[in-house]
Design an enzyme around this catalytic site. Structure first.
Site, PDB file in Angstrom:
ATOM      1  CB  SER A   1      -0.940  -0.041   1.213  1.00 13.71           C
ATOM      2  OG  SER A   1      -1.924   0.941   1.132  1.00 13.71           O
TER       3      SER A   1
ATOM      4  CG  HIS B   1      -4.462  -1.424  -2.454  1.00 10.01           C
ATOM      5  ND1 HIS B   1      -5.032  -0.288  -1.917  1.00 10.01           N
ATOM      6  CD2 HIS B   1      -3.676  -1.932  -1.468  1.00 10.01           C
ATOM      7  CE1 HIS B   1      -4.623  -0.118  -0.683  1.00 10.01           C
ATOM      8  NE2 HIS B   1      -3.795  -1.111  -0.381  1.00 10.01           N
TER       9      HIS B   1
END
Length: 242
Positions: free
Chosen positions: A123, A146
């Site tokens: 992340s 993501h």
């Protein structure tokens, strides 16, 4: 009865030892330590667990607090003794703005920097990994790419989606500006479906991260330290020539 006379020198020594022990304990608590390698002082800073932002996370969570890291980076950049900085990453991600703040500071430092991804750089850990002068990853490490997510109650209005889009653009622009991956490929990794359960995105192993251009090279601790020593020598030689 034996009356002991205070020894000022001994008391001073004890106070000095107490201060040194406290400083060392503080360093280990914040996950940082300075070591000498080939005559150069290199500071090692670990970013682990979850990046904590403006809200305090539960006490059982392993966290990296940005209010601890940012002053350390400023001190390292201003230090005359510390010649290189090694960032070791094993993070699940966390607060986007806090992570980006740390990454921006790292990317603008003149001090030679290297990052090493161990375990995971997920992340917001992705911008942190690419923010250094050179990034390394071990074969067993993974990185999850993501889109931006938000916890809690949000308003389903156009302004909310515009905010998400701008935040995502900030991350994309930073990553492509500090790595070899191109924008289209990075956005494709972010939006890929079918790989993550109940989510979109991509999980890259060490080899995949390097092949995509996200991370500079495969390597471990010795590789990162060797790179820093080469950079330090080049920087010192350039200063001597001037």
């Amino acid at each position: 009865m034996v009356i002991s006379v205070p020894n000022n020198e001994q008391e001073n020594d004890n106070e000095q030892n107490d201060r040194e022990n406290t400083a060392e304990a503080s360093d280990f608590e914040t996950g940082s330590i300075t070591v000498s390698k080939d005559g150069h002082f290199i500071h090692c800073l670990t970013i682990i667990g979850q990046i904590e932002g403006h809200y305090i996370l539960p006490s059982q969570n392993k966290t990296t607090k940005y209010e601890h890291v940012i002053p350390q980076l400023v001190a390292i950049e201003e230090s005359k003794e510390i010649e290189g900085l090694l960032i070791i990453l094993n993070t699940v991600g966390g607060d986007v703005e806090a992570g980006l703040a740390i990454a921006e500071l790292l990317s603008t430092m003149k001090t030679p920097t290297a990052s090493l991804v161990l375990g995971g750089g997920h992340s917001i850990g992705v911008p942190l990994a690419v923010s250094c002068k050179r990034s390394f990853i071990v074969p067993s490490a993974t990185m999850t790419v993501h889109p931006v997510r938000m916890n809690g109650l949000i308003l389903g209005v156009p302004q909310t989606f515009s905010y998400f889009e701008k935040m995502q653009d900030r991350i994309v622009n930073f990553v492509i500006g500090n790595s070899k991956i191109n924008e289209d490929e990075f956005r494709n990794l972010m939006m890929k479906t079918g790989e993550l359960v109940m989510d979109v995105g991509t999980v890259l192993d060490g080899e995949g991260a390097v092949k995509s251009g996200l991370i500079d090279q495969m390597g471990g601790l010795s590789d990162a330290l060797d790179f820093l020593n080469i950079m330090i020598e080049e920087k010192n030689n350039a200063l001597d020539n001037h």
